[in-house]
Design an enzyme around this catalytic site. Structure first.
Site, PDB file in Angstrom:
ATOM      1  N   ASN A  13      28.842  11.916  52.968  1.00 15.22           N
ATOM      2  CA  ASN A  13      28.966  12.295  54.378  1.00 15.22           C
ATOM      3  C   ASN A  13      29.749  11.176  55.059  1.00 15.22           C
ATOM      4  O   ASN A  13      29.206  10.117  55.324  1.00 15.22           O
ATOM      5  CB  ASN A  13      27.562  12.437  54.990  1.00 15.22           C
ATOM      6  CG  ASN A  13      27.608  12.670  56.492  1.00 15.22           C
ATOM      7  OD1 ASN A  13      28.682  12.923  57.059  1.00 15.22           O
ATOM      8  ND2 ASN A  13      26.454  12.584  57.139  1.00 15.22           N
ATOM      9  N   LYS A  15      30.929  11.060  57.945  1.00 14.27           N
ATOM     10  CA  LYS A  15      30.690  10.954  59.393  1.00 14.27           C
ATOM     11  C   LYS A  15      32.034  10.827  60.131  1.00 14.27           C
ATOM     12  O   LYS A  15      33.018  11.391  59.665  1.00 14.27           O
ATOM     13  CB  LYS A  15      29.738   9.787  59.688  1.00 14.27           C
ATOM     14  CG  LYS A  15      28.468   9.898  58.822  1.00 14.27           C
ATOM     15  CD  LYS A  15      27.342   9.015  59.254  1.00 14.27           C
ATOM     16  CE  LYS A  15      26.162   9.227  58.321  1.00 14.27           C
ATOM     17  NZ  LYS A  15      24.968   8.479  58.715  1.00 14.27           N
ATOM     18  N   HIS A  99      22.312  17.661  60.680  1.00  6.99           N
ATOM     19  CA  HIS A  99      22.165  16.223  60.431  1.00  6.99           C
ATOM     20  C   HIS A  99      21.430  15.586  61.611  1.00  6.99           C
ATOM     21  O   HIS A  99      21.609  15.997  62.762  1.00  6.99           O
ATOM     22  CB  HIS A  99      23.541  15.585  60.252  1.00  6.99           C
ATOM     23  CG  HIS A  99      23.451  14.176  59.769  1.00  6.99           C
ATOM     24  ND1 HIS A  99      23.182  13.137  60.626  1.00  6.99           N
ATOM     25  CD2 HIS A  99      23.530  13.651  58.530  1.00  6.99           C
ATOM     26  CE1 HIS A  99      23.115  12.016  59.921  1.00  6.99           C
ATOM     27  NE2 HIS A  99      23.329  12.304  58.648  1.00  6.99           N
ATOM     28  N   GLU A 101      21.906  12.988  63.215  1.00  7.12           N
ATOM     29  CA  GLU A 101      22.768  12.475  64.297  1.00  7.12           C
ATOM     30  C   GLU A 101      23.168  13.611  65.232  1.00  7.12           C
ATOM     31  O   GLU A 101      23.325  13.412  66.433  1.00  7.12           O
ATOM     32  CB  GLU A 101      23.998  11.769  63.701  1.00  7.12           C
ATOM     33  CG  GLU A 101      23.623  10.403  63.151  1.00  7.12           C
ATOM     34  CD  GLU A 101      24.441   9.941  61.961  1.00  7.12           C
ATOM     35  OE1 GLU A 101      25.531  10.477  61.724  1.00  7.12           O
ATOM     36  OE2 GLU A 101      23.959   9.028  61.252  1.00  7.12           O
ATOM     37  N   GLU A 171      16.282  13.627  54.722  1.00  2.66           N
ATOM     38  CA  GLU A 171      16.827  12.377  55.245  1.00  2.66           C
ATOM     39  C   GLU A 171      15.886  11.786  56.291  1.00  2.66           C
ATOM     40  O   GLU A 171      15.952  12.166  57.469  1.00  2.66           O
ATOM     41  CB  GLU A 171      18.194  12.634  55.885  1.00  2.66           C
ATOM     42  CG  GLU A 171      19.227  13.150  54.911  1.00  2.66           C
ATOM     43  CD  GLU A 171      20.625  12.723  55.334  1.00  2.66           C
ATOM     44  OE1 GLU A 171      21.321  12.137  54.505  1.00  2.66           O
ATOM     45  OE2 GLU A 171      21.000  12.963  56.495  1.00  2.66           O
ATOM     46  N   GLY A 177      21.465   4.839  57.665  1.00  2.00           N
ATOM     47  CA  GLY A 177      22.334   3.778  58.171  1.00  2.00           C
ATOM     48  C   GLY A 177      21.619   2.477  58.463  1.00  2.00           C
ATOM     49  O   GLY A 177      22.172   1.581  59.098  1.00  2.00           O
ATOM     50  N   SER A 217      20.465   5.613  53.282  1.00  2.65           N
ATOM     51  CA  SER A 217      20.757   4.333  52.622  1.00  2.65           C
ATOM     52  C   SER A 217      20.683   4.419  51.098  1.00  2.65           C
ATOM     53  O   SER A 217      20.277   3.470  50.436  1.00  2.65           O
ATOM     54  CB  SER A 217      19.841   3.231  53.159  1.00  2.65           C
ATOM     55  OG  SER A 217      20.042   3.073  54.550  1.00  2.65           O
TER      56      SER A 217
HETATM   57  P1  PGA Z   1      23.488   6.471  55.050  1.00  4.84           P
HETATM   58  O1  PGA Z   1      23.671   7.923  55.723  1.00  4.84           O
HETATM   59  O2  PGA Z   1      23.646   6.678  53.571  1.00  4.84           O
HETATM   60  O3  PGA Z   1      24.571   5.643  55.644  1.00  4.84           O
HETATM   61  O4  PGA Z   1      22.128   6.016  55.391  1.00  4.84           O
HETATM   62  C1  PGA Z   1      23.130   9.062  55.131  1.00  4.84           C
HETATM   63  C2  PGA Z   1      23.390  10.246  56.007  1.00  4.84           C
HETATM   64  O5  PGA Z   1      23.358  10.095  57.226  1.00  4.84           O
HETATM   65  O6  PGA Z   1      23.642  11.357  55.504  1.00  4.84           O
END
Ligand code: PGA
Length: 256
Positions: A13, A15, A99, A101, A171, A177, A217
């Protein structure tokens, strides 16, 4: 454990990262590191404007292209939105929906997650539905309820046939993140809860073949442990998917 007895899907992803020129460079690096690896499905979920260049580069290869969102209407006065048919025509095969976010910053609700999921499935896309609890949820000991509810609502009116094209990504919001990863056991436990929700609705056989990813992460170091757990069939990877060596290492870990 350790036996990848079923389909594993590793999805990056990206982003809001990578211009089309940067995307071209990143995909060629990823491709050079993962080519010839066939045991798992590899997806890169890229910003909309990167889709044409990435789709033309990976056409016919083991890398598939995904988008990061999709609107639920087919067309019309929805300024700034992109429909499932538009994605399809550009060579997109997967789309991330819900997601955290998007839930957190863009008003995504369980209802719109469901509508987007249905629209994408109807257009023949594969959907990666994201669910996950916040830190406050986990500390209040309501992870199970939150994740089960999000999963159930996302799957409303999704038929058993369509379910074959649904991946669920667990998630935990507190792990995205942040560099904090759920332990193998924590992640596996919640992926197991999700699988049970799918089993209750669609039966055990379909639940067993449903791909449930972990995201939050995941990196080159912790991927192998996470992916060795019986309920974890892949990863949705943010930060590490922008680093070709790390992403390739996760793909490799998925094959072991
Ligand atoms: P990250 O993001 O691996 O940077 O924690 C995962 C995601 O948001 O899908």
């Amino acid at each position: 454990m350790g036996n990848r007895r079923k389909r594993t899907v590793i999805a990056g992803n990206w982003k809001m990262n990578m211009t089309p020129a940067q995307a071209k460079e990143l995909v060629s690096q990823i491709y050079s590191k993962v080519k010839g690896r066939k045991a798992c499905d590899i997806v890169v979920c890229v910003p909309f404007v990167d889709i044409p260049v990435v789709a033309s580069m990976v056409k016919g290869s083991i890398i598939k292209v995904g988008a990061q969102n999709v609107h639920y209407e087919k067309s019309g006065a929805f300024t700034g939105e992109i429909s499932a048919d538009m994605l399809k025509e550009c060579g997109v095969q997967y789309v991330i929906v819900g997601h955290s976010e998007r839930r957190q910053y863009f008003g995504e609700t369980d209802k719109t997650v469901n509508l987007r999921t249905l629209a994408a499935l109807e257009a023949g896309l594969r959907v990666i539905v994201c669910v996950g609890e916040t830190l406050a949820d986990r500390e209040s000991d309501i992870t199970r309820e939150v994740v089960a509810r999000q999963t159930k609502l996302a799957l409303e009116n999704v038929t058993a046939e369509q379910m074959k094209n649904v991946i669920i990504a667990y998630e935990p919001v507190w792990a995205i993140g942040t560099g904090k990863t759920a332990t193998n056991e924590q992640a596996n436990e919640v992926c197991g809860i999700i699988r049970q929700v799918v089993a209750d609705k669609y039966g055990k056989v379909l639940a067993k073949s449903t791909v449930i990813q972990y995201g939050g992460s995941m990196n080159a170091k912790n991927a192998e442990g996470l992916l060795s757990m019986n309920h974890i069939d892949g990863g949705l990877i943010g930060g590490a998917s922008l680093k070709p060596d790390d992403f390739a290492a996760i793909v490799l870990a998925a094959q072991e």
